[in-house]
Design an enzyme around this catalytic site. Structure first.
Site, PDB file in Angstrom:
ATOM      1  N   ASP B 226       0.854  -1.196   0.000  1.00  0.00           N
ATOM      2  CA  ASP B 226       0.000   0.000   0.000  1.00  0.00           C
ATOM      3  C   ASP B 226       0.898   1.258   0.000  1.00  0.00           C
ATOM      4  OD1 ASP B 226      -1.950   2.047   1.688  1.00  0.00           O
ATOM      5  OD2 ASP B 226      -3.078   0.637   0.462  1.00  0.00           O
ATOM      6  N   TYR B 372      -2.989  11.294   1.685  1.00  0.00           N
ATOM      7  CA  TYR B 372      -3.530  11.240   0.347  1.00  0.00           C
ATOM      8  C   TYR B 372      -3.490  12.630  -0.299  1.00  0.00           C
ATOM      9  CZ  TYR B 372      -5.188   6.525   1.299  1.00  0.00           C
ATOM     10  OH  TYR B 372      -5.242   5.193   1.599  1.00  0.00           O
ATOM     11  N   HIS B 429      -5.111  -7.705  -0.597  1.00  0.00           N
ATOM     12  CA  HIS B 429      -4.329  -6.491  -0.402  1.00  0.00           C
ATOM     13  C   HIS B 429      -3.506  -6.507   0.887  1.00  0.00           C
ATOM     14  CE1 HIS B 429      -3.407  -2.244  -0.959  1.00  0.00           C
ATOM     15  NE2 HIS B 429      -3.784  -2.012   0.276  1.00  0.00           N
TER      16      HIS B 429
END
Lengths: 468, 462
Positions: B226, B372, B429
């Site tokens: 990630d 982000y 993931h």
């Protein structure tokens, strides 16, 4: 690089446009779709029942407790306004106001000032205001269906309703306002099964007007109300005498291609003075679509996830709403530490609106309108592609989230009578500028009546634009 | 040719022109601001750079408040008929989780569990950076290699707890084991958050480079998933001379050549991907539609992290749903169609709540989401980090249900020394948490390959 990109995308979409057939899209709306529990289908109460908004003591006590005991969010980064979203420096002030100063009982009385009702349409209790003032004998009473959006409510219309329904001797008509709450919002029921998108809601509202005894009516809409209104005008053109909107948008493929073409060669497509509002692929409009539409993206895909936090935290709900109201009102509010929220609205106004979500606990179901409307099923209905001959009049505020020139609008609204451009105002126009808004709607109705009196034959000829 | 193919062909040609244009003008490597400071200004020149032991504490006040909020949540809207996880977290599946967290989760035991490894903090660039550090228990003759393990969002150091014992013990067939350094990313968990804008990938990469050096590791191996994979990528791009090898379980590159190859592969897949793996990336329209459906959170967090942070800070139910939705649908794509989101598949409630506790007790959800925004900022994008290749030997572990798949032909655009990939028919993931044995074994395999490669490529420092 930017120019090359635009050229590529414009070419691709031109290929797309030229290659697409102009066939009649599928038209699959079911006028009898049932949105409530299956068992209620056969024992449906079609009466129109008076309704009163009540702020229960228990709800108020619980709300106050949550507000006074909210967990403190981390401080904002240094030197910013609203660029990362709601600036938590102003959160305590708002939550304290809501818990300690917002006069719940007074506001409850205020919210009940207009007569309200519920009636069951296709399995859903639909809440609505129905109100007019005493008219002169020579005046025709004309029904106006006025539609709110998200994160709005019927509260947006409270200041404009007195003006909309004002009785003026020199006019040959007086307006009766019907302001429903969208299904899944406020005090209207929410659908129990998937499928209630904007076109299906249009059917519900057409049925509502029938229930109330109106064969023909005018429609006004902003935000989702604009899309639903446009849908009603498309699906039920014989019912709609005229459509007024403060978010005029054609979603046809033609309009999209013209937009991209216009970003390279503006002058055939848009008035140079307004070109800045429409340049989708450069500058602030493109950035705005990316920076401002995160809420839309998540609500269209994971409404139920986000709904859990918003159901549980009134501070969270407030921050979410006020951030949108901030940038939706003026784009420059993004750079202000207080988000400019107090500039054009009172705190009571905005909290009234938030209460319309908090009290009936409808935030999650309100999110779902995005998931139900922004999907392939809705696209496949093809209703957005179909032009409508219903006479249309638009008003464009300077800070509205999107702008299309008359050329683009007429790809959908073939009888666009005129447009008005104002150099002020934002997305929540009825709330922000109630008198200007009401006057524009009343002038529009007068124009629609004129148009019908002259035989109602549109040849698409535009009256001179109003710019002011 | 179908219309979409036409579009792709035009796009590919455009990208080709752009690539040629850029090839004629080699880009300049990005310069980091050497005076970057992420903490209060007053701290500058006075920070405590010692390495201080740290213990995780679940304070009674925090736990009592948490339980109260969980037990007194507002009634949630029921799901639509016939829906599982297609609209997000299904509220019918929520109550068992809230009940577990409030009444069954053993806070004291879990606190002990968290502290089974030694934790530390040290101040770097104005921020107290938290990390776990475990030295291997091995016999003489077994080499100890430093390994930096990097988590992502919505994960934490907790993701590595099952893998750490495997990485720090003797593994037959290998003459080395790892000293693992597992930091919390800045703004996550027990690490401080930046007080000013700008802490994007390259600056976090710099912080972790300094961390490793401070711990006495001049050169080291990196593993990331990630955001951890993105940080690792930044590290091998900016500081290739420091990194001995780079293992990623979320390998993805947006290098222009990679994009070009992906587009060309859309026309002729066999050019860039093996037949049986083509469905993991083509048709492009299907995979882009999947990403569009899954990336609403990304869009929101990249633009308005502070807004959504208010509700997630205030409501543990809201935080649970928001985070566990990812553990549900990113572990198996088909879990979206299970009424419980398939959450019980390989994760115990205990494991997932452990991870949530890291966010809740540190109140770090908002600062975690700001990452982000920082990485989507114009300032960061202008650095164009993706356009630079890295010579560092690289290994990709590719789970079947990872969000994005790129074949070696595409990855090599950025990592010319991609030694190998491990393609799994399993896993999602959160691979280290889901399949710790598979994960750890692959890291051993990769580092063995890195060492071998280095011994034959000694022009880079060894």
């Amino acid at each position: 690089m930017g120019g090359l990109f635009r050229l590529v995308v414009a070419s691709c979409l031109t290929i797309e446009l030229l290659a697409s057939q102009n066939t009649e899209p599928a038209y699959k709306l079911d006028p009898n779709a049932w949105w409530g529990p299956e068992c209620t289908k056969y024992h449906n109460d079609t009466s129109i029942r008076p309704f009163e908004i009540v702020f229960h003591d228990k709800m108020i006590a619980d709300l106050r407790y949550r507000l006074n005991n909210h967990r403190k969010p981390v401080p904002p980064l240094e030197g910013i306004g609203f660029e990362y979203g709601f600036n938590s420096n102003i959160l305590d002030g708002w939550l304290q106001y809501w818990a300690e100063e917002y006069p719940f009982k007074e506001r409850e009385i205020f919210l009940n000032k207009y007569p309200q009702y519920v009636t069951n349409i296709q399995g859903l209790d639909i809440h609505f205001i129905k109100y007019r003032q005493k008219a002169y004998a020579h005046q025709e009473i004309v029904p106006l269906l006025i539609l709110h959006g998200w994160p709005g409510s019927v509260r947006e219309f409270y200041e404009t309703i007195p003006h909309l329904t004002s009785v003026n001797k020199s006019r040959d008509f007086a307006v009766e306002v019907i302001a429903p709450t969208l299904p899944g919002f406020g005090y209207s029921d929410a659908a129990v099964r998937p499928g209630l998108g904007m076109h299906e809601i249009a059917v519900v509202f057409s049925n509502l007007m029938k229930r109330l005894g109106y064969k023909k009516y005018y429609v006004q809409g902003g935000d989702w109300g604009a899309f639903i209104g446009s849908s009603i005008a498309t699906s039920f053109p014989n019912e709609v005498l005229g459509y007024h909107t403060n978010l005029g948008l054609s979603l046809t493929q033609k309009a999209l291609s013209l937009t991209l073409f216009g970003s390279l060669f503006p002058s055939p497509v848009v008035d140079p003075a307004l070109a800045d509002r429409t340049d989708l692929l450069s500058g602030h409009i493109r950035d705005a679509m990316i920076t401002e539409f995160g809420y839309m993206h998540i609500q269209a895909t994971k409404p139920d996830t986000l709904g859990i936090a918003m159901t549980d935290s009134p501070g969270g709900l407030l921050a979410y709403f006020l951030q949108l109201i901030s940038t939706g009102t003026r784009s420059y509010f993004l750079n202000l530490e207080d988000g400019g929220i107090d500039k054009y609205y009172t705190r009571d106004q905005l909290l009234d609106n938030i209460m319309m979500y908090w009290a009936p606990n409808s935030i999650t179901t309100s999110f779902r309108i995005y998931a139900e409307s922004l999907n392939r099923r809705t696209l496949a209905l093809g209703i957005s592609e179909i032009p409508t001959p219903v006479p249309t009049i638009t008003i464009h505020a300077s800070d509205e989230i999107a702008y299309q020139s008359p050329l683009l609008l007429r790809t959908k609204f073939t009888n666009l009578l005129y447009t008005t451009n104002i150099d002020t105002g934002g997305h929540f126009l009825a709330l922000e500028m109630p008198i200007l808004f009401a006057n524009d709607v009343l002038n529009a109705i007068a124009e629609f009546r004129n148009w019908h009196a002259k035989g109602g034959h549109g040849n698409g000829e535009l009256l001179p634009n109003n710019n002011g | 040719m179908s219309r979409f193919t036409t579009v792709l062909a035009v796009a590919a040609i455009a990208v080709a022109f752009w690539y040629i244009f850029n090839w004629l003008q080699p880009p300049k490597p990005p310069q980091l601001d050497p005076n970057a400071w992420w903490g209060p200004i007053e701290l500058k020149g006075r920070e405590d750079i010692s390495i201080r032991p740290f213990e995780i504490k679940f304070e009674k006040k925090v736990i009592d408040d948490l339980k109260y909020r969980l037990k007194n949540h507002r009634p949630f809207a029921p799901p639509l008929e016939g829906v599982t996880f297609e609209y997000g977290f299904n509220t019918a599946a929520l109550e068992p989780w809230l009940k577990y967290w409030a009444e069954e989760y053993k806070f004291a035991d879990r606190e002990k569990f968290f502290n089974q490894f030694p934790h530390f903090k040290t101040s770097i660039k104005g921020l107290d950076i938290h990390f776990i550090r475990v030295k291997p228990q091995v016999s003489a003759g077994v080499q100890t290699l430093p390994l930096l393990l990097l988590h992502g969002w919505p994960g934490s150091v907790r993701e590595f707890y099952e893998a750490i014992p495997l990485l720090t013990s003797q593994n037959s067939g290998y003459d080395f084991a790892f000293e693992v350094i597992v930091p919390s990313l800045p703004g996550y968990g027990f690490s401080d958050a930046a007080v000013r804008p700008g802490l994007s990938l390259p600056y976090v990469a710099d912080i972790f480079r300094i961390l490793m050096k401070r711990l006495g590791h001049d050169k080291f191996y990196i593993q990331g998933g990630d955001w951890g994979a993105a940080i690792a990528s930044a590290m091998v791009t900016l500081f290739p001379e420091d990194v001995l090898g780079h293992h990623s379980n979320s390998a993805v590159t947006q290098h222009p050549h990679a994009l070009l190859r992906t587009l060309l592969g859309a026309l002729i897949p066999s050019l860039i991907v093996e037949d049986h793996l083509a469905e993991r990336m083509y048709p492009l329209s299907k995979h882009l539609a999947y990403l569009l459906e899954e990336f609403g959170y990304f869009h929101l967090q990249a633009t308005k992290p502070d807004t959504v942070g208010v509700s997630l800070t205030d409501s543990p139910s809201g935080l649970l749903a928001y985070i566990l939705e990812k553990f549900a649908v990113w572990t198996r794509k088909e879990h979206k169609f299970k009424s419980d989101g398939g959450l019980g598949f390989r994760f115990s409630k205990e494991k997932l709540i452990d991870n949530l506790m890291v966010y809740w007790i540190t109140n770090s959800i908002t600062s975690s989401m700001r990452f982000y925004s920082e990485n989507m900022s114009n300032k960061f994008r202008e650095m164009n980090l993706e356009a630079f290749t890295s010579p560092v030997p690289t290994w990709a572990l590719q789970a079947r249900d990872e969000l994005v798949y790129q074949p070696p032909a595409v990855l090599r655009a950025k990592y010319p020394n991609l030694l190998n990939v491990t393609v799994l028919d399993d896993g999602g993931h959160f691979l280290a948490l889901e399949l710790p044995e598979v994960f750890a074994e692959d890291v051993f395999k990769a580092v063995h390959a890195f060492k071998k490669w280095r011994s034959t490529h000694s022009k880079t420092d060894h």
